[in-house]
Design a protein around this motif. Structure first.
Motif, mmCIF file in Angstrom:
data_model
loop_
_atom_site.group_PDB
_atom_site.id
_atom_site.type_symbol
_atom_site.label_atom_id
_atom_site.label_comp_id
_atom_site.label_asym_id
_atom_site.label_seq_id
_atom_site.Cartn_x
_atom_site.Cartn_y
_atom_site.Cartn_z
ATOM 1 N N GLN A 166 -4.359 -7.780 16.606
ATOM 2 C CA GLN A 166 -4.058 -7.249 17.947
ATOM 3 C C GLN A 166 -3.039 -8.135 18.669
ATOM 4 N N ALA A 167 -3.245 -9.463 18.534
ATOM 5 C CA ALA A 167 -2.304 -10.394 19.175
ATOM 6 C C ALA A 167 -0.918 -10.240 18.555
ATOM 7 N N PHE A 168 -0.906 -9.988 17.254
ATOM 8 C CA PHE A 168 0.392 -9.844 16.589
ATOM 9 C C PHE A 168 1.098 -8.574 17.055
ATOM 10 N N LYS A 169 0.311 -7.526 17.275
ATOM 11 C CA LYS A 169 0.932 -6.297 17.769
ATOM 12 C C LYS A 169 1.555 -6.543 19.152
ATOM 13 N N LEU A 170 0.830 -7.261 19.999
ATOM 14 C CA LEU A 170 1.379 -7.572 21.329
ATOM 15 C C LEU A 170 2.665 -8.390 21.209
ATOM 16 N N THR A 189 5.435 -5.840 18.929
ATOM 17 C CA THR A 189 5.877 -4.588 19.554
ATOM 18 C C THR A 189 6.270 -4.789 21.006
ATOM 19 N N TYR A 190 5.564 -5.674 21.719
ATOM 20 C CA TYR A 190 5.802 -5.787 23.156
ATOM 21 C C TYR A 190 6.399 -7.133 23.569
ATOM 22 N N GLY A 191 6.635 -7.997 22.582
ATOM 23 C CA GLY A 191 7.317 -9.262 22.882
ATOM 24 C C GLY A 191 6.481 -10.276 23.636
ATOM 25 N N PHE A 192 5.144 -10.200 23.506
ATOM 26 C CA PHE A 192 4.296 -11.190 24.178
ATOM 27 C C PHE A 192 4.217 -12.468 23.336
ATOM 28 N N PRO A 193 4.773 -13.573 23.824
ATOM 29 C CA PRO A 193 4.548 -14.816 23.084
ATOM 30 C C PRO A 193 3.038 -15.037 22.953
ATOM 31 N N ILE A 194 2.609 -15.584 21.831
ATOM 32 C CA ILE A 194 1.169 -15.744 21.593
ATOM 33 C C ILE A 194 0.499 -16.518 22.722
ATOM 34 N N GLU A 195 1.225 -17.499 23.265
ATOM 35 C CA GLU A 195 0.655 -18.303 24.354
ATOM 36 C C GLU A 195 0.348 -17.431 25.564
ATOM 37 N N MET A 196 1.146 -16.364 25.749
ATOM 38 C CA MET A 196 0.912 -15.469 26.883
ATOM 39 C C MET A 196 -0.354 -14.647 26.654
ATOM 40 N N THR A 197 -0.517 -14.184 25.420
ATOM 41 C CA THR A 197 -1.731 -13.415 25.103
ATOM 42 C C THR A 197 -2.964 -14.300 25.290
ATOM 43 N N VAL A 198 -2.851 -15.548 24.883
ATOM 44 C CA VAL A 198 -3.975 -16.486 25.067
ATOM 45 C C VAL A 198 -4.268 -16.638 26.563
ATOM 46 N N LEU A 201 -11.832 -14.258 27.532
ATOM 47 C CA LEU A 201 -11.812 -13.925 26.112
ATOM 48 C C LEU A 201 -11.017 -14.978 25.361
ATOM 49 N N THR A 202 -11.215 -15.016 24.050
ATOM 50 C CA THR A 202 -10.402 -15.914 23.232
ATOM 51 C C THR A 202 -9.497 -15.082 22.332
ATOM 52 N N VAL A 203 -8.603 -15.761 21.646
ATOM 53 C CA VAL A 203 -7.698 -15.079 20.722
ATOM 54 C C VAL A 203 -7.804 -15.765 19.368
ATOM 55 N N ASP A 204 -7.809 -14.987 18.317
ATOM 56 C CA ASP A 204 -7.813 -15.559 16.976
ATOM 57 C C ASP A 204 -6.377 -15.982 16.630
ATOM 58 N N PHE A 245 -3.569 -14.629 14.051
ATOM 59 C CA PHE A 245 -2.234 -14.246 14.506
ATOM 60 C C PHE A 245 -1.181 -14.876 13.601
ATOM 61 N N GLU A 246 -1.352 -16.163 13.335
ATOM 62 C CA GLU A 246 -0.361 -16.860 12.506
ATOM 63 C C GLU A 246 -0.298 -16.246 11.114
ATOM 64 N N GLU A 247 -1.473 -15.849 10.618
ATOM 65 C CA GLU A 247 -1.495 -15.230 9.290
ATOM 66 C C GLU A 247 -0.756 -13.904 9.302
ATOM 67 N N ALA A 248 -1.037 -13.114 10.347
ATOM 68 C CA ALA A 248 -0.358 -11.821 10.460
ATOM 69 C C ALA A 248 1.150 -12.042 10.575
#
Ligand code: SER
Length: 598
Positions: A394-398, A401-410, A418-421, A425-428
């Motif tokens: 899900q984080a990878f899709k954000l 597709t939507y350009g969310f840096p992972i830090e932003m999703t976190v 909530l937490t983020v895996d 994400f890195e694996e995806a």
């Protein structure tokens, strides 16, 4: 005195003392691939501190643009800034302690200059250790200027030593100057060593009189240098009696503009206002040095800063494009000092292009995020099962597709508890074979913020902690990322649950026993097969290669690494875990420090 006057006075003062003004180097280090950005005033001068001739002579002064990205998530408090200016002056084998200290004293207390009453100042000097003696000379010079005994505090290497910038090179004891920010006048017994809250460091004179050799010896340097540094924003804030760097005129016009664009006032949304001001100031400076937002290295940091600023813009109700408006204010406050900011059109376009790109997707992305949340809610209503984590996919899709840096999703997740895996994400991300190698290699893993002595020591301590975690928790507890600054190490590793107090104590005990053993640290380049046989840590990350570089700490640790490290473990002091937390499924983070340092 405002920051502009402080900057001007500093430069004028040292010009009168025969210094030549040199321009700020770009924030992109020109000759140092080990760091992303210029982090200190002396950084661009390393070759000259090592003895190369500087074209402008042996006495230099400037205001240097610096960027520190170690603690982006802490931006928003009173003191952390991503971009800051460092005022500095240097002696390249010219004058030494006598003049440096006398001039610091004159600039701080002289009526014509800062005119600070002596009561409000305090001074620290190096207390001495096995490598170098107590800095009696510095003490004598301060005293000869009229500084009373109780205002001179001797502190250990952790506080009063600077450098080398790399593993070897010029370094030395320093003397630091502190300003009283407490109520009234300081009590006689209060000093920067026992009352950190009320004494703020405003200036640091480093006496680069030693060369640290590869063997760890500290040899007297042929060319004795002086390297001084005064963080402009912080010094300006304390001298104005302001609680925060954001209360200075460097930020006033920027915050005011944000206030006009926003539905809220600064006091209502202080954190978002500060994040926007800090991030866009840094991004504008980067754009002036021709960094472009991208998916790797400096460009990725810049992208993160701009996108985070835009997201915080949304939080305070800014709907229209605004980064160029803020950048204009930044340019206005600084372009007479840094002429590269005069390429206004190009800078504004760099920011606006990035904003346009992101604004096309951010709203959809935020809706997607909301959808995730309502999905979690529905699942809970239907099954009673509470989902507390956003998956890597899900984080990878954000991201994708939507350009969310992972830090932003976190960050978004954190706001909803909530937490983020992140590992998922890195694996995806890897699986997707993205263009950028360094996104995962350099930026996520973080690594060392600099090669200072403090950072180097924490780096060695991190190896010991890694070995301890594997020994105590099991072979799965391997590193997923790290970020090491001069203040602390932050280490991410795999483990499914919270560490118990006993486990934390065991880890500390392991590391501290290693330190007490004072075992030597050696670097070896050995065949891959041998490293495998000897169970070196870190092989899992490495593709097959014939030879690998390992750091050997005897029975305590053997790990693949590029360095730098200390020479023997006794140099570390005492190791302490400050915080242990979850940062995603099966992923934990430890923040740790070294105290009682040698
Ligand atoms: N290099 C020293 C510092 O960054 C002094 O300039 O504090």
């Amino acid at each position: 005195m405002n920051a502009r006057e402080l900057r001007q006075k500093f430069i004028q003062f040292f010009q009168e003392k025969g210094h030549t003004v040199i321009p700020s180097a770009p924030v992109l280090p020109e000759n140092d691939p080990t760091v992303l950005f210029t982090t200190a005033g002396m950084h661009p001068l390393v070759p000259y501190l090592m003895g190369e001739k500087h074209p402008s002579g042996t006495r230099l002064v400037n205001a240097q643009k610096c960027i520190r990205t170690g603690d982006i998530d802490e931006v928003g408090d009173n003191t952390h800034l991503t971009f800051f200016e460092m005022l500095g002056n240097w002696s390249l084998g010219d004058f030494f302690k006598e003049e440096a200290i006398a001039w610091s004293f004159e600039f701080l207390t002289g009526e014509k200059w800062l005119g600070i009453p002596l009561e409000k100042l305090s001074f620290t000097v190096f207390e001495g250790d096995e490598n170098a003696p107590v800095d009696e000379q510095a003490i004598a010079i301060w005293k000869s200027l009229g500084v009373p005994d109780h205002k001179i505090t001797k502190l250990p290497k952790s506080e009063n030593w600077w450098g080398p910038a790399g593993q070897t090179g010029p370094c030395g004891p320093d003397t630091e100057m502190f300003y009283w920010v407490g109520e009234g006048l300081p009590p006689k017994e209060s000093n920067p060593g026992n009352d950190e809250e009320n004494w703020v460091e405003i200036w640091n004179d480093v006496f680069m009189q030693y060369n640290k050799t590869a063997e760890g010896a500290f040899e007297p340097l042929e060319q004795k240098n002086v390297d001084t540094g005064m963080g402009l924003e912080r010094a300006a804030a304390v001298l104005q009696g302001k609680k925060s760097v954001y209360d200075t005129e460097l930020f006033g016009p920027i915050l005011e503009k944000i206030g006009i664009l926003s539905e809220f006032s600064y006091d209502e949304k202080i954190n978002s206002f500060r994040v926007i001001a800090d991030h866009l100031r840094a991004a504008t400076i980067m754009a002036a040095d021709r960094v472009k937002p991208s998916n790797n290295d400096q460009g990725y940091v810049m992208r993160r800063l701009i996108r985070r600023a835009i997201r915080h813009g949304k939080l305070i109700g800014i709907e229209e494009a605004f980064t160029h408006t803020i950048a204009k204010k930044v340019i206005h406050t600084l372009s007479d000092v840094y002429p590269e900011l005069k390429h206004e059109e190009e800078i504004l376009k760099t920011l606006s292009d990035e904003e346009e790109k992101f604004s096309k997707t951010i709203n959809q992305g935020l809706r997607e995020f909301e959808k995730l949340l309502s999905g979690f809610q529905k699942a809970f209503e239907n099954t009673g099962r509470k989902i507390t984590e956003i998956s890597g996919k899900q984080a990878f899709k954000l991201y994708d597709t939507y350009g969310f840096p992972i830090e932003m999703t976190v960050e978004l997740a954190k706001e909803k508890e909530l937490t983020v895996d992140v590992k998922g994400f890195e694996e995806a991300y890897e699986a997707h074979k993205e263009k950028s190698r360094s996104l995962s290699a350099g930026v996520f893993k973080g690594g060392l913020q600099d090669h200072s002595w403090e950072t180097t020591r924490l780096h060695t301590a991190t190896h010991l902690m890694h070995a301890a975690l594997i020994k105590i928790l099991g072979p799965h507890a391997t590193q997923r990322g790290s970020n090491i600054t001069a203040e602390r190490t932050r280490f991410d590793f795999q483990h499914p649950e919270k560490l118990t107090d006993e486990q934390k104590a065991e880890v500390e005990k392991y590391v501290n026993s290693a330190i007490a053993s004072d075992h030597k640290v050696t670097m070896e380049i050995i065949p891959f097969e041998e490293a495998k046989e000897r169970k070196a840590i870190g092989l899992f990350e490495d593709k097959y290669q014939e030879k690998v570089k390992v750091y050997d700490m005897g029975p305590w640790s053997l790990e693949l690494c590029g360095g730098p490290h200390v020479e023997h473990l006794g140099q570390l002091g005492r190791f302490k875990i400050k915080k242990e937390q979850s940062i995603g499924a099966g992923l934990r983070r430890i923040k740790a420090v070294l105290v009682d340092k040698k």
